[in-house]
Write a protein that holds these residues in place. Sequence first.
Motif, short mmCIF file in Angstrom:
data_model
loop_
_atom_site.label_atom_id
_atom_site.label_comp_id
_atom_site.label_asym_id
_atom_site.label_seq_id
_atom_site.Cartn_x
_atom_site.Cartn_y
_atom_site.Cartn_z
N SER A 366 0.83 -1.31 -0.09
CA SER A 366 0.05 0.03 0.02
C SER A 366 0.91 1.04 -0.03
N SER A 367 2.13 1.08 -0.36
CA SER A 367 2.96 2.46 -0.30
C SER A 367 2.78 3.23 -1.63
N THR A 368 2.39 2.75 -2.86
CA THR A 368 2.11 3.47 -3.70
C THR A 368 0.69 3.39 -4.25
N GLN A 369 0.26 4.74 -4.84
CA GLN A 369 -0.99 4.79 -5.40
C GLN A 369 -1.42 3.89 -6.34
N ASP A 370 -0.40 3.46 -7.34
CA ASP A 370 -0.55 2.49 -8.44
C ASP A 370 -0.82 1.00 -7.90
N SER A 371 -0.26 0.63 -6.90
CA SER A 371 -0.32 -0.51 -6.18
C SER A 371 -1.69 -0.53 -5.41
N ILE A 372 -2.12 0.42 -5.11
CA ILE A 372 -3.53 0.37 -3.92
C ILE A 372 -4.66 0.38 -5.08
N GLU A 373 -4.38 1.03 -6.31
CA GLU A 373 -5.61 0.80 -7.25
C GLU A 373 -5.63 -0.55 -8.05
N LYS A 374 -4.35 -1.26 -8.30
CA LYS A 374 -4.48 -2.28 -8.87
C LYS A 374 -5.02 -3.29 -7.76
N TRP A 375 -4.82 -3.10 -6.58
CA TRP A 375 -5.36 -4.10 -5.35
C TRP A 375 -6.83 -4.06 -5.72
N ALA A 376 -7.16 -2.76 -5.53
CA ALA A 376 -8.93 -2.86 -5.51
C ALA A 376 -9.57 -3.21 -6.76
N THR A 377 -8.75 -3.11 -8.07
CA THR A 377 -9.18 -3.81 -9.24
C THR A 377 -9.21 -5.31 -9.25
N ALA A 378 -8.05 -5.74 -8.71
CA ALA A 378 -7.74 -7.26 -8.60
C ALA A 378 -9.03 -7.61 -7.55
N TRP A 379 -9.46 -6.96 -6.54
CA TRP A 379 -10.21 -7.60 -5.63
C TRP A 379 -11.65 -7.57 -6.55
N PRO A 399 -1.51 -7.55 -11.87
CA PRO A 399 -0.98 -8.71 -12.03
C PRO A 399 -1.74 -9.75 -11.54
N GLN A 400 -1.54 -11.17 -11.93
CA GLN A 400 -2.47 -12.28 -11.45
C GLN A 400 -2.08 -12.58 -9.90
N GLY A 401 -0.75 -12.27 -9.45
CA GLY A 401 -0.53 -12.26 -8.06
C GLY A 401 -1.54 -11.50 -6.99
N TYR A 402 -1.78 -10.32 -7.72
CA TYR A 402 -2.69 -9.66 -6.82
C TYR A 402 -4.05 -10.24 -6.70
N ILE A 403 -4.59 -10.74 -8.07
CA ILE A 403 -6.01 -11.39 -8.06
C ILE A 403 -5.93 -12.52 -7.13
N ASP A 404 -4.86 -13.40 -7.14
CA ASP A 404 -4.98 -14.39 -6.10
C ASP A 404 -4.68 -14.07 -4.78
N ALA A 405 -4.17 -13.02 -4.37
CA ALA A 405 -4.21 -12.64 -2.81
C ALA A 405 -5.49 -12.00 -2.64
N ALA A 406 -6.14 -11.22 -3.65
CA ALA A 406 -7.34 -10.61 -3.12
C ALA A 406 -8.46 -11.58 -3.00
#
Length: 410
Positions: A366-379, A399-406
């Motif tokens: 959650s340290s960058t805005q890009d990562s935060i937005e990709k997490w919400a999209t993956a979720w 990334p698929q890793g975000y989708i799997d984690a979400a």
Amino acid sequence: MTALPPPGPEAPASVPLGGHELSARFSGGEASAALPRTPRRKRTGLILGLVGGAAVIAALAITQVSASLGYDTAAENHADAVAAANSEKTQLRTENTDLQTLVDSAGLILASENEAIVAPPETEEALTSAVADAETATSEAEELIATDVPATGEKPTWFWELFGASAELEKGSDEARALADDLLAEASDVATASDTVTESGVSLLASAGEAATAFEAAHISARNDAVIALRDAAAAAIATTTIDDVAVTTYSTLQSAAALVVSTEAEEFAEKSGPLMNARLEIEAFARALAPGVLLEFDWAPVVNGAGYNGSMGGYTTWWWDDPGRSVIQLSNSVAEQWPADRSKALVAHEVGHAISVKCEDMYDSSTQDSIEKWATAWAISMGYTDDANGVWAYGYPPQGYIDAAAGCR
């Protein structure tokens, strides 16, 4: 040899024999009768009188000593009985004062007006009955406390006074012991009344606190701060173990928090009123179903995050990591206008992905805005919302890793 002349008229009363002279006291006749005699009867009477007087004095002295000792024993027993009665009276006075304070606090709880959360009727009835019984107990205790403990008084001087005073002391001792027994029995009644009021009061607060869960669910549109205040107040009410000023404040705080829940919900409804109200409430219910356990609050506006006109939709979410996890989701009116289109659902799912991260903060960077937005999209994708409004259109495919984690964040 010496010749003895014949006795004549002038013969002496005694004749020397061998150079010795015999006293006339040993001869008969008038010489013996003329000697004086001591009066024996008078002397015997005097002795008997003296002996009798001494006996009377001794008897009186023994009686005086016995009466004095008897009084001292009675006085000691009386002092012990009085001390016991005074001790029980002091103890009862303290316990009765505590009960009166307890009754006052319970009365304030029962007198609460405009209660937003109403405890089950049986709990209030039980407390009302307990308070009534306690008031009777306090009144009886006050009357008993006002009873005088028999006083000792001054010690008399003479035995005839001491005997009477000892009898009075024994009577007073009996009265003091009886009073002590009554005080002890009344203390037991006061303790029972105190326990009953406490148990009933604690039960009422606990019931009201437990009712807060259903109350919150019935006012789902209330603002987060009001809901958190209600939860805190309910927890304090459930944790209550005594009825005192703190308990009164706890109950009052619970009712105030409940009233705030009602008022903030009414304000939210007022803000959402209009032709889009039903769609807005459906969207809010949809979002809450996606993130159970997360406090969600919603704000609506024509434009959010630069979008809202010409068919565009905008959303923006603010969340807090502290406990309990909570978020505020802002949505443009156009989301409600296009509801229940897939693109509306996908956008809402993206915003909920931000909100639910309060439960899964360690699952992504959650340290960058890009990562935060990709997490919400993956979720949103992990939840099955594949329309590009899920964030892919605005932020790209995660990334698929975000989708799997979400997928593990629910």
